[in-house]
Design an enzyme around this catalytic site. Structure first.
Site, PDB file in Angstrom:
ATOM      1  N   ASN A  96       0.799  -1.225   0.000  1.00  0.00           N
ATOM      2  CA  ASN A  96       0.000   0.000   0.000  1.00  0.00           C
ATOM      3  C   ASN A  96       0.831   1.275   0.000  1.00  0.00           C
ATOM      4  O   ASN A  96       0.379   2.304  -0.493  1.00  0.00           O
ATOM      5  CB  ASN A  96      -0.921  -0.033   1.233  1.00  0.00           C
ATOM      6  CG  ASN A  96      -1.484   1.333   1.570  1.00  0.00           C
ATOM      7  OD1 ASN A  96      -2.432   1.795   0.934  1.00  0.00           O
ATOM      8  ND2 ASN A  96      -0.898   2.007   2.559  1.00  0.00           N
ATOM      9  N   SER A 148      -4.520   2.399  -8.326  1.00  0.00           N
ATOM     10  CA  SER A 148      -5.263   3.662  -8.374  1.00  0.00           C
ATOM     11  C   SER A 148      -5.990   3.723  -9.708  1.00  0.00           C
ATOM     12  O   SER A 148      -5.553   3.095 -10.681  1.00  0.00           O
ATOM     13  CB  SER A 148      -4.291   4.840  -8.279  1.00  0.00           C
ATOM     14  OG  SER A 148      -4.952   6.049  -8.601  1.00  0.00           O
ATOM     15  N   TYR A 161       3.564   8.876 -11.417  1.00  0.00           N
ATOM     16  CA  TYR A 161       2.586   8.165 -10.587  1.00  0.00           C
ATOM     17  C   TYR A 161       1.722   7.192 -11.415  1.00  0.00           C
ATOM     18  O   TYR A 161       1.596   6.019 -11.066  1.00  0.00           O
ATOM     19  CB  TYR A 161       1.703   9.195  -9.877  1.00  0.00           C
ATOM     20  CG  TYR A 161       0.722   8.646  -8.875  1.00  0.00           C
ATOM     21  CD1 TYR A 161       1.129   8.310  -7.585  1.00  0.00           C
ATOM     22  CD2 TYR A 161      -0.619   8.467  -9.199  1.00  0.00           C
ATOM     23  CE1 TYR A 161       0.224   7.819  -6.652  1.00  0.00           C
ATOM     24  CE2 TYR A 161      -1.520   7.976  -8.273  1.00  0.00           C
ATOM     25  CZ  TYR A 161      -1.103   7.657  -7.004  1.00  0.00           C
ATOM     26  OH  TYR A 161      -1.998   7.164  -6.079  1.00  0.00           O
ATOM     27  N   THR A 196      -7.476  11.268   2.625  1.00  0.00           N
ATOM     28  CA  THR A 196      -6.333  10.846   3.452  1.00  0.00           C
ATOM     29  C   THR A 196      -5.363  12.029   3.552  1.00  0.00           C
ATOM     30  O   THR A 196      -5.520  13.018   2.818  1.00  0.00           O
ATOM     31  CB  THR A 196      -5.565   9.670   2.799  1.00  0.00           C
ATOM     32  OG1 THR A 196      -4.882  10.164   1.635  1.00  0.00           O
ATOM     33  CG2 THR A 196      -6.471   8.514   2.420  1.00  0.00           C
TER      34      THR A 196
HETATM   35  P1  NAI Z   1      -0.726   8.600   2.882  1.00  0.00           P
HETATM   36  O1  NAI Z   1       0.336   9.564   2.479  1.00  0.00           O
HETATM   37  O2  NAI Z   1      -1.802   9.047   3.796  1.00  0.00           O
HETATM   38  O3  NAI Z   1      -0.050   7.285   3.500  1.00  0.00           O
HETATM   39  C1  NAI Z   1       1.048   6.679   2.883  1.00  0.00           C
HETATM   40  C2  NAI Z   1       1.900   6.009   3.941  1.00  0.00           C
HETATM   41  O4  NAI Z   1       2.991   5.360   3.274  1.00  0.00           O
HETATM   42  C3  NAI Z   1       2.511   6.997   4.948  1.00  0.00           C
HETATM   43  O5  NAI Z   1       2.330   6.537   6.260  1.00  0.00           O
HETATM   44  C4  NAI Z   1       3.984   7.030   4.554  1.00  0.00           C
HETATM   45  O6  NAI Z   1       4.850   7.268   5.677  1.00  0.00           O
HETATM   46  C5  NAI Z   1       4.167   5.624   3.996  1.00  0.00           C
HETATM   47  N1  NAI Z   1       5.313   5.538   3.094  1.00  0.00           N
HETATM   48  C6  NAI Z   1       5.613   6.334   2.050  1.00  0.00           C
HETATM   49  N2  NAI Z   1       6.790   5.979   1.509  1.00  0.00           N
HETATM   50  C7  NAI Z   1       7.247   4.917   2.230  1.00  0.00           C
HETATM   51  C8  NAI Z   1       8.421   4.130   2.170  1.00  0.00           C
HETATM   52  N3  NAI Z   1       9.388   4.351   1.262  1.00  0.00           N
HETATM   53  N4  NAI Z   1       8.564   3.126   3.065  1.00  0.00           N
HETATM   54  C9  NAI Z   1       7.612   2.899   4.003  1.00  0.00           C
HETATM   55  N5  NAI Z   1       6.495   3.640   4.128  1.00  0.00           N
HETATM   56  C10 NAI Z   1       6.318   4.648   3.242  1.00  0.00           C
HETATM   57  O7  NAI Z   1      -1.336   8.045   1.492  1.00  0.00           O
HETATM   58  P2  NAI Z   1      -2.741   7.315   1.161  1.00  0.00           P
HETATM   59  O8  NAI Z   1      -3.638   8.299   0.512  1.00  0.00           O
HETATM   60  O9  NAI Z   1      -3.202   6.571   2.341  1.00  0.00           O
HETATM   61  O10 NAI Z   1      -2.264   6.318   0.013  1.00  0.00           O
HETATM   62  C11 NAI Z   1      -2.044   4.932   0.243  1.00  0.00           C
HETATM   63  C12 NAI Z   1      -2.002   4.233  -1.096  1.00  0.00           C
HETATM   64  O11 NAI Z   1      -3.242   4.415  -1.772  1.00  0.00           O
HETATM   65  C13 NAI Z   1      -0.914   4.760  -2.044  1.00  0.00           C
HETATM   66  O12 NAI Z   1      -0.345   3.682  -2.744  1.00  0.00           O
HETATM   67  C14 NAI Z   1      -1.686   5.674  -2.962  1.00  0.00           C
HETATM   68  O13 NAI Z   1      -1.069   5.816  -4.213  1.00  0.00           O
HETATM   69  C15 NAI Z   1      -3.010   4.917  -3.068  1.00  0.00           C
HETATM   70  N6  NAI Z   1      -4.143   5.728  -3.511  1.00  0.00           N
HETATM   71  C16 NAI Z   1      -4.603   6.784  -2.763  1.00  0.00           C
HETATM   72  C17 NAI Z   1      -5.702   7.515  -3.199  1.00  0.00           C
HETATM   73  C18 NAI Z   1      -6.279   8.661  -2.429  1.00  0.00           C
HETATM   74  O14 NAI Z   1      -7.226   9.313  -2.931  1.00  0.00           O
HETATM   75  N7  NAI Z   1      -5.790   8.959  -1.219  1.00  0.00           N
HETATM   76  C19 NAI Z   1      -6.381   7.192  -4.465  1.00  0.00           C
HETATM   77  C20 NAI Z   1      -5.800   6.077  -5.163  1.00  0.00           C
HETATM   78  C21 NAI Z   1      -4.732   5.362  -4.691  1.00  0.00           C
END
Ligand code: NAI
Length: 266
Positions: A96, A148, A161, A196
């Site tokens: 994720n 996504s 992305y 988020t």
């Molecule tokens: P977020 O930024 O709230 O959470 C992402 C988490 O991943 C954070 O806790 C961050 O510290 C961690 N992270 C980032 N790089 C890292 C690394 N190198 N090693 C370990 N941890 C790492 O993001 P969100 O919105 O919760 O996104 C989660 C997933 O869902 C992502 O893959 C994003 O692309 C996908 N997504 C999100 C959407 C949205 O509308 N928020 C829509 C479609 C997909």
């Protein structure tokens, strides 16, 4: 078949969620723990991972915060050993963790391009190989990859992305055929617009939020638990015949292209 209170049959199953310290990953960790699983929250942000595991304690399951940069093969190997020692072999991996670095393709630096691919795509393969080893040994397991809508639809200024997310769709399918015959399933969840920390800036202005909401048949922005529920299902044996699949969790947004086309009389 499990009893009704354990409909998913996830009680005691060891699940690993990368990027579980925030947003969608947090929602996934919560739903897996609610369903009875032991959950390891992997995140590069130690405090965030610890905050989430503290909230999981209310479900009375085992949980573990692991500080880990998923782009590091050695870091993931170490995290794997910690999970094995503290919780046991991994049965479910949720890839994720993701980052967003928007920008036009003629401007995006190679450094940014590589950084986005490293977290959003390459790390999914490394984590699958690392934690999937337990599943291949057990001849049973489930990998859920968070992609996504951006992996299906081109979008201006999406930078690396969209390309990375499109890669996740095929990586997951590749895993499904290579490991499906060995008892390990691999599926993709495609979130739509989810509120988020990553997307918070898009909802800071209520006018923008209203415009986004109006595009979604469900007429609301998604929440992390919307994704968590789909992931819990795919993680479970209830989904044992689902492999190589893609589940849209977007309130219907993906199907709205033709709604944008003006038609006389409508
Ligand atoms: P977020 O930024 O709230 O959470 C992402 C988490 O991943 C954070 O806790 C961050 O510290 C961690 N992270 C980032 N790089 C890292 C690394 N190198 N090693 C370990 N941890 C790492 O993001 P969100 O919105 O919760 O996104 C989660 C997933 O869902 C992502 O893959 C994003 O692309 C996908 N997504 C999100 C959407 C949205 O509308 N928020 C829509 C479609 C997909």
């Amino acid at each position: 078949m499990p009893l009704a209170h354990d409909w998913l049959g996830l009680t005691g199953r060891v699940c690993v969620v990368t990027g579980g310290g925030s947003g969608i990953g947090e929602g996934i960790a919560l739903e897996l723990a609610r369903a009875g699983a032991h959950v390891a929250v992997l995140d590069r942000d130690a405090a965030a991972a610890a905050r989430v595991t503290a909230s999981l304690d209310t479900f009375g399951r085992k949980s573990l915060a692991v500080t880990c940069d998923v782009t590091s093969e050695a870091g993931l190997a170490k995290a794997h050993m910690t999970v094995q020692a503290e919780l046991g072999p991994c049965a479910v991996l949720v890839n994720n963790a993701g980052i967003l670095r928007p920008g036009a393709l003629e401007e995006v630096s190679l450094e940014t391009w590589n950084a986005v691919l490293a977290v959003n795509l390459t790390a999914y393969l490394i984590a699958a190989r690392t934690f999937g080893a337990d599943m291949l040994t057990a001849k049973r397991g489930s990998i859920i990859n968070i992609a996504s809508l951006a992996g299906r639809h081109q979008q201006p200024r999406s930078g690396a992305y969209s390309a990375a997310k499109a890669g996740v769709l095929m990586l997951s399918k590749q895993l499904s055929v290579e490991w499906g015959v060995r008892g390990v399933r691999s599926n993709v969840v495609l979130p739509g617009l989810i509120r988020t920390p990553l997307s918070a800036a898009f909802y800071a202005d209520p006018v923008f939020e209203a415009k986004r909401t109006a595009m979604i048949p469900a007429r609301r922005i998604g929440e992390p638990d919307d994704i968590g529920n789909a992931v819990a299902f795919l993680a479970s044996d209830r989904a044992s015949y689902i492999n190589g699949g893609e589940i849209l969790v977007d309130g219907g947004l993906d199907g709205m292209l033709m709604d944008l086309v003006p038609r006389p009389g409508f």
